[in-house]
Enzyme design. Structure first.
Site, PDB file in Angstrom:
ATOM      1  N   GLN A 143      60.152  57.665  87.996  1.00 26.34           N
ATOM      2  CA  GLN A 143      59.225  57.951  89.083  1.00 26.34           C
ATOM      3  C   GLN A 143      59.258  56.833  90.122  1.00 26.34           C
ATOM      4  OE1 GLN A 143      55.326  59.200  87.891  1.00 26.34           O
ATOM      5  NE2 GLN A 143      54.668  59.453  89.988  1.00 26.34           N
ATOM      6  N   PHE A 144      60.076  57.022  91.147  1.00 26.17           N
ATOM      7  CA  PHE A 144      60.234  56.002  92.187  1.00 26.17           C
ATOM      8  C   PHE A 144      58.951  55.759  92.954  1.00 26.17           C
ATOM      9  CE2 PHE A 144      60.918  59.789  94.713  1.00 26.17           C
ATOM     10  CZ  PHE A 144      60.439  59.460  95.974  1.00 26.17           C
ATOM     11  N   THR A 145      58.027  56.719  92.955  1.00 28.57           N
ATOM     12  CA  THR A 145      56.798  56.563  93.731  1.00 28.57           C
ATOM     13  C   THR A 145      55.875  55.477  93.184  1.00 28.57           C
ATOM     14  OG1 THR A 145      55.708  58.342  92.498  1.00 28.57           O
ATOM     15  CG2 THR A 145      56.849  58.949  94.547  1.00 28.57           C
TER      16      THR A 145
END
Length: 150
Positions: free
Chosen positions: A78-80
């Site tokens: 999850q890059f966010t």
């Protein structure tokens, strides 16, 4: 490297209508990778997660680890997690690693986690549009940043 640990009674990941991972009691781990991350971050974070005492004992006190309760795990990239919200209302993801670096690091994390944990874990699919369902137990949600280990 950042991780959000969610203690769950059950969790699943669905991609294009197909369940790719499903667990009962255990951890749903959301993993954010940045360009500065190294193998040391992987090893430290895996060890920390596997041994984190966030499961109830016979007195319902958080004294047991994922290993102690023979739980399961799912890891979802999850890059966010590396969103910067300092300016304006649109998050910036400049600290998030680019896919050509992040995907191999995600795969290394999963492989190292399985090696240290001693059993297979569920995963999402890097870069896919995933639907993640969970029943948070507690609720217990912990944020760990490998850059804050000292």
């Amino acid at each position: 490297m950042k991780a959000v640990l969610q203690r769950v009674s059950k969790a699943s990941v669905t991609i294009e209508g197909e369940i790719s991972a499903k667990i009962g009691n255990g951890l749903l781990i959301l993993l954010g990778i940045e360009e500065a991350d190294t193998q040391d971050d992987i090893e430290w974070l895996c060890r920390k997660i596997i041994n984190m005492r966030i499961f109830g004992d016979e007195n319902n006190a958080m004294n047991n680890s994922l290993k102690d309760v023979d739980g399961d795990a799912i890891v979802v990239s999850q890059f966010t997690l590396h969103a910067s919200t300092k300016k304006g209302n649109r998050p910036s993801f400049i600290k998030a690693a680019k896919p050509d670096f992040a995907e191999p690091m995600y795969e290394k994390f999963v492989a190292h986690f399985e090696k240290e944990f001693g059993k297979k874990i569920g995963t999402g699919e890097f870069g896919a549009d995933m639907k993640v369902e969970l029943l948070n137990d507690g609720p217990v949600t912990i944020l760990i940043d490998s850059k804050e280990k000292s």
